[in-house]
Motif scaffolding. Structure first.
Motif, PDB file in Angstrom:
ATOM      1  N   SER A   1      -9.368   5.538   1.264  1.00  0.00           N
ATOM      2  CA  SER A   1      -8.370   4.684   0.303  1.00  0.00           C
ATOM      3  C   SER A   1      -8.435   3.421   0.451  1.00  0.00           C
ATOM      4  CB  SER A   1      -6.823   5.261   0.385  1.00  0.00           C
ATOM      5  OG  SER A   1      -6.075   4.453  -0.204  1.00  0.00           O
ATOM      6  N   LYS A   2      -8.552   2.902   2.114  1.00  0.00           N
ATOM      7  CA  LYS A   2      -8.839   1.521   2.111  1.00  0.00           C
ATOM      8  C   LYS A   2      -9.862   0.893   1.968  1.00  0.00           C
ATOM      9  CE  LYS A   2      -8.329  -1.557   6.224  1.00  0.00           C
ATOM     10  NZ  LYS A   2      -6.833  -2.104   6.378  1.00  0.00           N
ATOM     11  N   ALA A   3     -11.193   1.807   2.063  1.00  0.00           N
ATOM     12  CA  ALA A   3     -12.447   1.400   1.467  1.00  0.00           C
ATOM     13  C   ALA A   3     -12.623   0.987   0.227  1.00  0.00           C
ATOM     14  CB  ALA A   3     -13.506   2.432   2.164  1.00  0.00           C
ATOM     15  N   CYS A   4     -12.102   1.820  -0.807  1.00  0.00           N
ATOM     16  CA  CYS A   4     -12.313   1.687  -1.982  1.00  0.00           C
ATOM     17  C   CYS A   4     -11.074   0.906  -2.763  1.00  0.00           C
ATOM     18  CB  CYS A   4     -12.211   2.930  -2.619  1.00  0.00           C
ATOM     19  SG  CYS A   4     -10.985   4.250  -2.952  1.00  0.00           S
ATOM     20  N   ASN A   5     -10.031   0.582  -1.933  1.00  0.00           N
ATOM     21  CA  ASN A   5      -8.709  -0.063  -2.202  1.00  0.00           C
ATOM     22  C   ASN A   5      -8.178   0.622  -3.572  1.00  0.00           C
ATOM     23  OD1 ASN A   5      -6.940  -2.154  -2.159  1.00  0.00           O
ATOM     24  ND2 ASN A   5      -8.117  -3.337  -3.736  1.00  0.00           N
TER      25      ASN A   5
END
Length: 107
Positions: free
Chosen positions: A94-98
Protein backbone atom coordinates in the motif's frame (compact mmCIF):
# COMPACT_ATOMS: atom_id res chain seq x y z
CA UNK A 1 -0.77 -19.99 2.12
CA UNK A 2 -1.56 -17.69 -0.78
CA UNK A 3 -3.24 -14.29 -0.52
CA UNK A 4 -4.68 -11.81 -2.99
CA UNK A 5 -3.73 -8.18 -2.38
CA UNK A 6 -6.12 -6.02 -4.41
CA UNK A 7 -5.07 -2.45 -5.17
CA UNK A 8 -8.02 -0.05 -4.83
CA UNK A 9 -7.82 3.17 -6.80
CA UNK A 10 -10.03 6.22 -6.97
CA UNK A 11 -8.01 8.18 -9.51
CA UNK A 12 -8.31 8.22 -13.26
CA UNK A 13 -4.59 8.63 -13.88
CA UNK A 14 -1.97 5.92 -13.60
CA UNK A 15 0.90 5.69 -11.14
CA UNK A 16 3.53 8.41 -11.00
CA UNK A 17 7.15 7.59 -11.90
CA UNK A 18 8.02 7.61 -8.18
CA UNK A 19 5.18 5.18 -7.43
CA UNK A 20 6.26 2.93 -10.30
CA UNK A 21 9.81 2.88 -8.93
CA UNK A 22 8.58 2.07 -5.40
CA UNK A 23 6.38 -0.73 -6.76
CA UNK A 24 9.39 -2.19 -8.62
CA UNK A 25 11.44 -2.16 -5.40
CA UNK A 26 8.59 -3.83 -3.50
CA UNK A 27 8.18 -6.47 -6.25
CA UNK A 28 11.92 -7.20 -6.20
CA UNK A 29 11.76 -7.66 -2.43
CA UNK A 30 8.79 -10.04 -2.71
CA UNK A 31 10.78 -12.11 -5.23
CA UNK A 32 13.96 -12.09 -3.14
CA UNK A 33 12.14 -13.17 0.03
CA UNK A 34 10.09 -15.91 -1.64
CA UNK A 35 6.69 -14.22 -1.31
CA UNK A 36 6.17 -13.48 -5.02
CA UNK A 37 3.63 -15.52 -6.97
CA UNK A 38 2.22 -13.08 -9.55
CA UNK A 39 1.19 -9.44 -9.91
CA UNK A 40 -0.26 -7.12 -12.49
CA UNK A 41 -1.88 -3.80 -13.18
CA UNK A 42 -5.29 -3.52 -14.80
CA UNK A 43 -6.70 -1.16 -17.41
CA UNK A 44 -9.39 1.30 -16.36
CA UNK A 45 -12.92 -0.01 -15.72
CA UNK A 46 -14.30 1.54 -18.90
CA UNK A 47 -12.31 -1.07 -20.88
CA UNK A 48 -14.13 -3.96 -19.16
CA UNK A 49 -16.58 -6.35 -20.77
CA UNK A 50 -19.05 -8.25 -18.58
CA UNK A 51 -20.07 -11.70 -19.82
CA UNK A 52 -23.16 -13.48 -18.47
CA UNK A 53 -23.59 -17.00 -19.81
CA UNK A 54 -26.06 -18.26 -17.22
CA UNK A 55 -28.84 -18.51 -19.78
CA UNK A 56 -29.05 -20.08 -23.20
CA UNK A 57 -26.77 -17.53 -24.85
CA UNK A 58 -23.80 -15.48 -23.64
CA UNK A 59 -24.67 -11.80 -23.10
CA UNK A 60 -21.78 -9.31 -23.44
CA UNK A 61 -22.03 -5.84 -21.94
CA UNK A 62 -19.46 -3.08 -22.33
CA UNK A 63 -18.21 -1.33 -19.23
CA UNK A 64 -17.73 -2.33 -15.63
CA UNK A 65 -20.04 -4.69 -13.76
CA UNK A 66 -20.57 -2.04 -11.10
CA UNK A 67 -20.26 1.74 -11.31
CA UNK A 68 -18.14 3.04 -8.44
CA UNK A 69 -15.69 5.81 -7.54
CA UNK A 70 -13.22 3.13 -6.47
CA UNK A 71 -12.05 0.26 -8.63
CA UNK A 72 -9.53 -2.55 -8.80
CA UNK A 73 -6.43 -1.16 -10.51
CA UNK A 74 -4.01 -4.00 -9.85
CA UNK A 75 -3.15 -6.92 -7.62
CA UNK A 76 -0.47 -9.09 -6.11
CA UNK A 77 -0.75 -12.78 -5.38
CA UNK A 78 1.66 -13.58 -2.59
CA UNK A 79 2.79 -16.54 -0.54
CA UNK A 80 2.87 -15.85 3.21
CA UNK A 81 3.17 -17.99 6.33
CA UNK A 82 -0.04 -16.61 7.84
CA UNK A 83 -2.49 -13.70 7.75
CA UNK A 84 -0.31 -11.51 9.95
CA UNK A 85 2.61 -11.86 7.53
CA UNK A 86 0.29 -11.17 4.57
CA UNK A 87 -1.09 -8.05 6.26
CA UNK A 88 2.42 -6.76 6.91
CA UNK A 89 3.36 -7.25 3.26
CA UNK A 90 0.09 -5.65 2.15
CA UNK A 91 0.82 -2.58 4.27
CA UNK A 92 4.19 -2.27 2.55
CA UNK A 93 2.53 -2.71 -0.85
CA UNK A 94 0.00 0.00 0.00
CA UNK A 95 2.83 2.37 0.85
CA UNK A 96 4.73 1.49 -2.34
CA UNK A 97 1.78 2.08 -4.69
CA UNK A 98 0.26 4.92 -2.63
CA UNK A 99 -3.17 3.29 -2.77
CA UNK A 100 -5.51 1.40 -0.44
CA UNK A 101 -5.30 -2.37 -0.63
CA UNK A 102 -7.52 -5.27 0.40
CA UNK A 103 -6.20 -8.68 1.50
CA UNK A 104 -8.04 -11.97 1.01
CA UNK A 105 -6.84 -15.55 1.48
CA UNK A 106 -7.34 -18.09 -1.29
CA UNK A 107 -9.54 -21.03 -0.31
Amino acid sequence: MQYLISVIDDKSDSATPDEDAAIDVFNDRLRAEGNWVFAGGLASPDTATVIDNRGGEAMLTDGPFLESKEYLSGFWIIEAADLDAALKLAAEGSKACNRKVEVRPFL
